[in-house]
Motif scaffolding. Structure first.
Motif, short mmCIF file in Angstrom:
data_model
loop_
_atom_site.label_atom_id
_atom_site.label_comp_id
_atom_site.label_asym_id
_atom_site.label_seq_id
_atom_site.Cartn_x
_atom_site.Cartn_y
_atom_site.Cartn_z
N HIS A 115 0.87 -1.17 -0.03
CA HIS A 115 0.19 0.12 0.10
C HIS A 115 0.79 1.21 -0.04
O HIS A 115 0.34 2.21 0.29
N ARG A 116 2.01 1.09 -0.43
CA ARG A 116 2.96 2.14 -0.17
C ARG A 116 2.99 3.46 -1.06
O ARG A 116 3.13 4.62 -0.71
N GLU A 117 1.96 3.28 -2.06
CA GLU A 117 1.86 4.28 -3.12
C GLU A 117 1.22 5.41 -2.39
O GLU A 117 1.61 6.51 -2.69
N TRP A 118 0.31 5.26 -1.42
CA TRP A 118 -0.20 6.24 -0.74
C TRP A 118 0.09 6.48 0.71
O TRP A 118 0.24 7.49 1.18
N ALA A 119 0.60 5.25 1.24
CA ALA A 119 0.87 5.21 2.76
C ALA A 119 2.01 6.02 2.92
O ALA A 119 2.21 6.64 4.05
N GLU A 120 3.03 5.99 2.08
CA GLU A 120 4.29 6.80 2.61
C GLU A 120 3.87 8.27 2.55
O GLU A 120 4.59 8.95 3.38
N GLU A 121 2.98 8.74 1.60
CA GLU A 121 2.64 10.09 1.80
C GLU A 121 1.60 10.43 2.86
O GLU A 121 1.51 11.53 3.56
#
Ligand code: SF4
Length: 629
Positions: free
Chosen positions: A528-534
């Motif tokens: 889910h990193r595409e949004w989770a990091e932001e």
């Protein structure tokens, strides 16, 4: 700031205490685990500040500790298990001491009662032997035993963590746990696979299983409307839609007509896959492409697409997640890396054979990536006549390790049989195949006996740490996967396929590691990193009323972990060939950068010297990045 609770257990006496933490240095399970590792190498697990929340992917259970195979601090993660761990009402657990007998640990908290801690002895040998039923052996048998013996003592279904015989026999035993549904344990097994923390749990603590659960309720981020506000503000999409979009390839990508890590990588990587213990890195492009078309597209991937993708055999890990990344076929769960290292890299191109081999490794409780790397190497040694199978009680004969005329069904069956007999030999520590001190030690033993130490070590593709630390790389043909990072075997490095000069790559690795640490420390699944990091740092600040700069926080954590970086040069001709082959591939793809031409010239003049310089350049970049933070 979020007050977190840590449960410290002395396994020798059964005494425990709960520590309440409101420490700005500890915002998640990796911060906590690193503190405990620095203090006395404790083995820990825990969830992030959003476990139990409605944010997709927020329920990963994080394990930290001293890795027996990597020989340093390690982080290993397990999908979905924190969804149940949240019911224990504790954020982190640290384990010290040694159970007097082989045992299982029970953690339970019903309602607002205090947490209960119990330690129960296990008849280990008997349990590992299984019931004689199909698919009931080792890890799976222990998991079933714990479920049947203790499951009903919980008010709602608990989660069972267990190890297999490999945890005792080697330094790369994993910790596994299957998702539970209304009928009990399912075939969806999830693994904190890398780093050998299962071996640590068994050998250091005499602990072989953990059952956890209960019905405690505490404050969770559970407001969907509020979540949508964050997502709409940044992406102009509701949370569910953005997450669906971001995780498409793990579920099903209509453009590729496949899905999951196995489907997408075998489709996309083509000539960049590794075949026959990485021998393919020295083959011309046309040969690699032809092999991919004939054995992967027309057989191995076709079987997977027809049986699993077309039939939509998809499942989640235990937290309800739209990505449903677990791709199933009967009792077999299919991920790219186990089906690559114990597939094409081991000369197996048939799903039936790969299923049996991966399943056996799971039943033995191995880190399957590590096991696949070792089995591929040993098969090449058999093929080269450096290892005689009969010496270890294995069937005579050599593997079919030549792509020319390879039959995907018949030859895979032959290789699969040898691979599985090697797995048994390793799990039983037969003769030289005693991996309690790792693969490099085994290579030394075989090298000494045969009097050909260089030829034995050359095809062993691992990253090294210290005197004997080792880690089979993740299966991507890029220099990032052969970097001197403080933790290898995960995605704590840049693994894009584009060429970047090694010094720059080192800096990018450090940056990537800190982003991955943020995800792990917040308890998130990296799919889910595409949004989770932001978004997670923003939601964290608001929900926990903690004005933290999480980016800076994780750069500091990365720097502290990196201070103990004991990565060592790989000293393997095959790894040198692999880096050289990558550079050649970039030239063939038309990359026109003076740095690429320069490095290629150096590799062509003197490959070992250039490979060593390349590696040290990456290291300089890593150190420079961390020093600047
Ligand atoms: S992407 Fe897969 S592992 Fe990650 S939370 Fe979703 S189902 Fe679980």
């Amino acid at each position: 700031m979020n007050e977190q609770k840590a449960l410290a257990i002395d396994l020798r006496t059964g005494f425990y205490r709960v520590e309440r933490l409101a420490d700005p240095k500890i915002r998640g399970p990796i911060d906590f685990g690193f503190r405990e590792w620095e203090r006395d190498r404790a083995l820990c697990f825990g969830g992030g500040p959003f476990m139990g929340s409605i944010l997709p992917g927020s329920n990963r259970l994080m394990f930290t500790g001293h890795s027996p195979c990597w020989q340093g601090f390690y982080v290993s993660t397990m999908g979905g298990a924190a969804h149940t761990f949240d019911n224990v009402g504790i954020d982190f657990v640290s384990l010290r001491g040694r159970c007097p007998e082989p045992s299982a640990l029970l953690l339970r908290r019903e309602g607002q009662e205090q947490v209960e801690v119990e330690i129960h002895p296990l008849p280990l040998r008997e349990v590992f032997a299984g019931s004689g039923e199909e698919h009931d052996l080792g890890f799976f048998a222990l998991q079933r035993h714990l479920w049947e013996r203790f499951g009903e003592t919980y008010s709602s279904p608990p989660r069972v963590l267990a190890v297999g015989p490999a945890a005792l026999a080697t330094d790369f035993g994993a910790i596994g746990s299957s998702r539970v549904d209304a009928k009990g344990l399912t075939h969806v097994d999830c693994w904190a696979g890398r780093g050998g923390l299962g071996s640590r749990m068994a050998q250091e603590h005499n602990l072989f299983g953990v059952v956890l659960g209960g019905s405690h309720i505490d404050r969770d981020f559970d407001d969907r409307k509020l979540a949508d506000v964050y997502f709409k503000r940044r992406y102009e999409m509701r949370m569910i839609l953005k997450d669906k979009d971001a995780t498409r390839k793990y579920r099903y990508d209509p453009a590729l007509q496949t899905g999951g890590t196995l489907g997408v990588n075998f489709h996309r990587l083509k000539d960049r896959l590794f075949f026959f213990n990485y021998r393919s890195v020295d083959w011309p492009l046309e040969q690699r492409l032809a092999l991919h078309q004939r054995l992967i597209v027309e057989h191995y991937l076709r079987q997977f697409n027809e049986e699993t993708i077309a039939e939509k055999k998809f499942a989640h890990c235990g937290e309800p997640c739209l990505a449903v990344c677990k791709k199933m076929w009967g009792p077999y769960k299919k991920d790219y890396e186990p089906y690559q290292t114990l597939g094409p890299n081991a000369g197996i191109f048939d799903q039936r054979e790969a299923e049996k081999t991966v399943w056996l490794c799971d039943a033995m409780g191995f880190d399957t990536i590590q096991a696949g790397g070792v089995v591929s190497w040993l098969m090449e040694l058999c093929d080269a006549g450096l290892l005689e199978p009969a010496r270890y009680g294995l069937p005579a004969g050599r593997p079919v390790f030549d792509p020319e005329g390879f039959d995907p069904v018949h030859d895979s069956a032959h290789n699969g049989e040898l691979a599985r007999s090697l797995v048994h030999a390793i799990a039983e520590r037969r003769g030289e195949l005693d991996f309690t001190r790792g693969a490099r030690e085994v290579a030394r033993r075989i090298g000494e006996r045969t009097g050909r130490p260089v030829e034995v070590l050359d095809p062993l593709v691992v990253n090294n740490a210290g005197e004997r630390g080792w880690m089979v790389p993740n299966q991507y043909w890029v220099p990032g996967m052969f970097s001197p990072m403080p933790i290898m075997g995960k995605y704590f490095e840049y693994y894009g396929d584009d060429f970047v000069p090694p010094r720059t790559l080192g800096r990018m690795n450090a940056e990537r590691m800190c982003q991955e640490l943020l995800l792990d420390n917040m308890g998130f699944c990296r799919f889910h990193r595409e949004w989770a990091e932001e978004l997670v740092p923003e939601i964290y600040r608001d929900f926990w009323e903690d004005d933290a700069d999480l980016r800076a926080h994780h750069r500091r954590l990365g720097r502290r972990i990196s201070a103990a970086n004991i990565s060592a040069y790989y000293r393997s001709a095959r790894v040198e060939a692999l880096v050289h082959g990558y550079l050649r591939r970039k030239r063939e793809e038309g990359v026109d950068r003076p740095e690429l031409a320069d490095w290629l010239g150096r590799f062509e003049r003197d490959r070992p010297a250039a490979a060593r310089d390349f590696w040290y350049e990456i290291r300089k970049g890593i150190d420079e990045a961390f020093e600047g933070w």
